[in-house]
Design a protein around this motif. Structure first.
Motif, short mmCIF file in Angstrom:
data_model
loop_
_atom_site.label_atom_id
_atom_site.label_comp_id
_atom_site.label_asym_id
_atom_site.label_seq_id
_atom_site.Cartn_x
_atom_site.Cartn_y
_atom_site.Cartn_z
N ASP A 176 0.83 -1.36 -0.09
CA ASP A 176 0.11 0.04 -0.03
C ASP A 176 0.72 1.28 -0.04
O ASP A 176 1.65 1.55 0.90
CB ASP A 176 -0.95 -0.01 1.12
CG ASP A 176 -1.96 1.24 1.28
OD1 ASP A 176 -2.52 1.30 0.43
OD2 ASP A 176 -1.51 1.85 2.17
N SER A 348 -7.43 -0.22 1.70
CA SER A 348 -7.46 -0.80 0.46
C SER A 348 -6.83 -2.34 0.51
O SER A 348 -6.69 -2.66 1.86
CB SER A 348 -6.32 -0.01 -0.49
OG SER A 348 -5.12 -0.39 0.30
N ARG A 349 -7.12 -3.00 -0.30
CA ARG A 349 -6.62 -4.31 -0.37
C ARG A 349 -5.08 -4.61 0.28
O ARG A 349 -4.76 -5.45 0.86
CB ARG A 349 -6.99 -4.97 -1.57
CG ARG A 349 -6.31 -6.51 -2.00
CD ARG A 349 -6.67 -7.57 -0.99
NE ARG A 349 -8.07 -7.87 -1.16
CZ ARG A 349 -8.76 -8.67 -0.45
NH1 ARG A 349 -7.74 -9.41 0.59
NH2 ARG A 349 -9.94 -9.11 -0.43
N ASP A 380 -13.87 -1.17 -1.63
CA ASP A 380 -13.81 -2.30 -2.41
C ASP A 380 -14.67 -3.41 -2.09
O ASP A 380 -14.52 -3.76 -0.66
CB ASP A 380 -12.30 -2.97 -2.25
CG ASP A 380 -12.11 -3.94 -3.05
OD1 ASP A 380 -12.73 -5.14 -2.88
OD2 ASP A 380 -11.26 -4.03 -3.95
#
Length: 747
Positions: A176, A348-349, A380
């Motif tokens: 990230d 985020s993923r 997401d």
């Protein structure tokens, strides 16, 4: 042994001195073992001179293959291990990198672009040289520049390509990376939320300047819009004068003046029943409600414009004026405002994956994870599915990936064997009352399932596959859509699964049974998980905290309404006083919002955002009450200036649906909680001092205790502190169960 080559870039140099002949060319690599998590990938730089000729050829080919989209190659691990023993070479885990500075090359060619890698370890940092990208001699960079030149758009506004872009893009697929506002060349790697906050400028103007785009030609129109909304915002603040002026028109009506003067007279009360009089009064009430909503609407639009266009300083002042200071000793600090307003660090993923070690266990605290969810949220949808399984306690936070896999299999078997099969293969009950009760439960479930969120694509079409009907099925599907006809059969597979889950929960919690509104709670969970078995267990956990909303004696929801009343009296005394004058002090209009957690007040996606914040229990397990308090606070001025009747207040709040900004309300909720905690701390300290003074005076011992002015002065709000309010400071779930069901309890 071999390892996967994730990235390779040739002709990356280390400049040992100011002399060009001392520059050392090498390869910049990212490698990763197949069984390792992404963050265990290794960034390595190794000089060409320390590699064999065949190794150099393989790496050069890998570099060029990457440009053409070729498959990843595998290289021997000893190439990476060599970096530990070669001068100037280095090897560092991605998880050990704190930040990377990407300094672009000079457009005129005076200097090369460079990358400075900053380690989390001071000792490791000393061994990492700055890397220079000699794009003029790098085959892959030259090849990519040729490709990009074919579609070059001078007006695109994108950065000029150079070699480090490839390195950055490769890292973005692994970790990230977040660009800082303070210095756009610096990117944080797997930053903590505190890092992100620290690297965000505290001065809103600085943040705007750092994020300016190059479209200067539109500045004139932006200034026009800004001026327009500034005027509109001020106009909204002056609605009291406007409202009073327009309301005067209605009050001048002779009949209205007569009623106002003699409204307690029995004869006048009889006149009020006349349809014509009621029509005039209804017109007057409708106008007042319209004016209140109009004033709020102008203010909402002004705030949305300010937020969208980065006018954070205006929004900050507005929040501080409304919430920051009440003229007393309880004020919000700049830091508290900053934390509440910084809600743009979405989880985020890559960031989520960085939280787990090689075994799939959390490597940071649960509180840190919840901080991200509370302040940044999840956009997401696939990631949200995974996170909600933790938030809804299907998976324990302390579990490993293997433990979760085994647990999932157990839960699936348990659902099918212990609950679903019991009603699927159920024989009629010998007790007629019990049989009648069960059939009534099935009828209730089916009735709500048929009406559930039919505007969402997942539930919209009553076809066997849930997709839009074909021409042959169109007539049947249209007839099924008639909401006043409950005789049609559910064919949509997702609606069928909702029915199965609710009936299975009826078996699981036979004492509670099915109550209207429970389908509203299940719908978002299934919509996100799209899995019958896991949705059942997530719903079981959710109902663990929500069951008190559906008790037959309504004691659970009544307790929340009483707590909200206490909270409103403490935090919004003027609003509370005005609502009492409107016969609305019981806050009855809040009932539906709290019952199903604002499910019917916001769009579906926003409901998911709101719920995942509530599910963190980050500040309190009853944070929904502060969200409700924020709605009251946001609407307090329009209500106090325009409405004075119970029906007006009820109608006003019932019609707020799909008009509220959930993000703004969440910021206000947090600030209200922070302020509430400060007030409670002061009142608790005041109570302790009062008790101490009483004890010392009874013992004929008077001791001068140093204290602030606020502590020495008795606070007239001390009497408002109830056990319900104290409980709001706890993160522990408030659980109330339905008593054991008997024949008489459900009549």
């Amino acid at each position: 042994m071999h390892t996967e080559l994730v990235f390779c870039k040739s002709k990356v140099f280390v400049h040992c001195s100011s002399k060009a002949e001392d520059n050392i060319p090498g390869f910049l690599l990212i490698t990763r073992d197949s069984q390792q998590p992404a963050l265990e990938a290794t960034v390595t730089w190794i000089p060409e001179k320390d590699l064999e000729k065949d190794q150099i050829n393989d790496l050069m080919k890998s570099d060029l293959d990457r440009i053409s989209g070729g498959d990843r190659r595998r290289i021997k691990k000893d190439i990476v291990s060599q970096a530990l023993y070669v001068a100037w070479a280095f090897s560092i885990k991605v998880s050990s990198i704190y930040s990377i500075q990407f300094r672009p090359p000079s457009p005129s060619g005076w200097w090369y672009g460079s990358v400075a890698i900053n380690s989390r370890s001071i000792q490791e940092q000393d061994s990492i040289p700055i890397l220079f990208f000699h794009d003029d001699v790098c085959p892959s960079t030259k090849e990519k520049k040729k490709e990009l030149s074919k579609s070059f758009d001078p007006f695109s506004g994108t950065d000029i390509y150079w070699g480090a872009h490839d390195f950055r893009d490769a890292l973005l697929n692994i970790a990230d990376l977040k660009q800082t506002f303070v210095d756009p060349t610096v990117w944080l790697v797997n930053a903590t939320l505190d890092d992100l906050r620290n690297f965000s400028p505290s001065d809103p103007k600085q943040k705007r300047d750092a994020s300016k785009v190059s479209s200067q030609e539109s500045s004139l129109w932006n200034k026009f819009d800004e001026a327009k909304w500034s005027i509109m915002s001020k106009f909204a603040d002056l609605t009291t004068k406007s409202t009073n002026r327009i309301a005067t028109v209605f009050t001048q009506h002779p009949l209205v003046k007569f009623v106002d003067k003699h409204n307690n007279n029995p004869y006048v009360k009889h006149i009020l029943k006349n349809p014509k009089v009621q029509e005039i009064q209804d017109d007057f009430d409708s106008a007042k409600i319209y004016l209140a909503k109009w004033a709020l609407g102008v203010k909402e639009q002004a705030e949305k414009y300010q937020a969208k266009n980065g006018l954070d300083d205006t929004y900050r002042r507005l929040l501080y004026n409304e919430l920051g200071s009440d003229g007393g000793d309880v004020q919000l600090t700049e830091e508290e405002l900053n934390i509440a307003m910084q809600r743009n660090h979405t989880l985020s993923r890559a960031k989520w994956d960085s939280f787990f070690d090689a075994e799939g266990r959390l490597s940071i605290t649960v509180h840190e994870v919840k901080d991200y969810i509370f302040h940044g949220g999840v956009t997401d949808k696939e990631l949200r599915r995974e996170i909600w399984l933790f938030l809804l306690e299907v998976f324990p936070w302390a579990s490993s990936a293997e433990e979760r896999r085994i647990l999932e299999e157990t839960l699936r078997d348990g659902y099918r064997m212990n609950y679903k099969s019991k009603w699927e293969y159920r024989e009629p009950h010998l007790d007629a009352d019990e049989e009648s009760y069960w059939l009534d439960q099935v009828l209730r479930v089916e009735k709500d399932v048929k009406r559930n969120d039919r505007d969402l694509p997942l539930y919209k079409y009553n076809t066997d596959d849930g997709e839009a009907p074909s021409s042959t099925d169109e007539d049947q599907a249209q007839s099924d859509e008639l909401q006043d006809n409950d005789s049609w059969t559910v064919r949509n597979p997702h609606l069928q699964k909702l029915r199965s889950i609710l009936l299975s929960y009826n078996v699981y919690n036979d004492d509670l049974g099915y109550v209207q509104g429970m389908c509203d709670l299940l719908s978002p969970i299934y919509h996100i998980l799209k899995d019958e078995e896991l949705s059942f267990w997530a719903f079981v956990s959710f109902m663990n905290r929500m069951e008190r909303n559906f008790l037959r004696d309504q004691s659970g929801i009544r307790d929340q309404m009483l707590t909200l009343t206490d909270l409103c009296q403490l935090m919004l005394p003027k609003m509370s006083h005005h609502l009492a004058k409107c016969d609305s002090s019981n806050l009855f209009f809040c009932f539906r919002m709290l019952l199903v957690w604002f499910k019917r007040e916001f769009e579906f996606d926003n409901v998911c955002n709101i719920w995942e914040v509530f599910l963190t229990d980050f500040y309190s397990s009853q944070f929904q009450l502060f969200f409700m308090l924020a709605i009251l606070q946001k609407n307090s001025l329009p209500v106090m200036e325009n409405l004075d009747q119970f029906d007006q207040v009820l109608k006003f709040f019932n019609e707020l649906r799909d008009t509220m900004d959930w993000s703004d309300l969440m910021i206000r909720s947090e600030l209200l909680f922070v302020k509430f905690k400060k007030i409670m701390d002061i009142l608790e300290r005041s109570a302790e001092l009062d008790e101490y003074t009483l004890l010392t005076s009874e013992g004929n011992v008077i001791t001068e205790t140093p204290a602030s002015e606020a502590e020495r002065s008795p606070d007239n709000r001390t009497s408002l502190v109830t056990d319900n309010l104290k409980q709001l400071l706890s993160k522990k779930l408030v659980i109330k169960r339905e008593p054991t069901r008997d024949k008489n309890s459900v009549k």
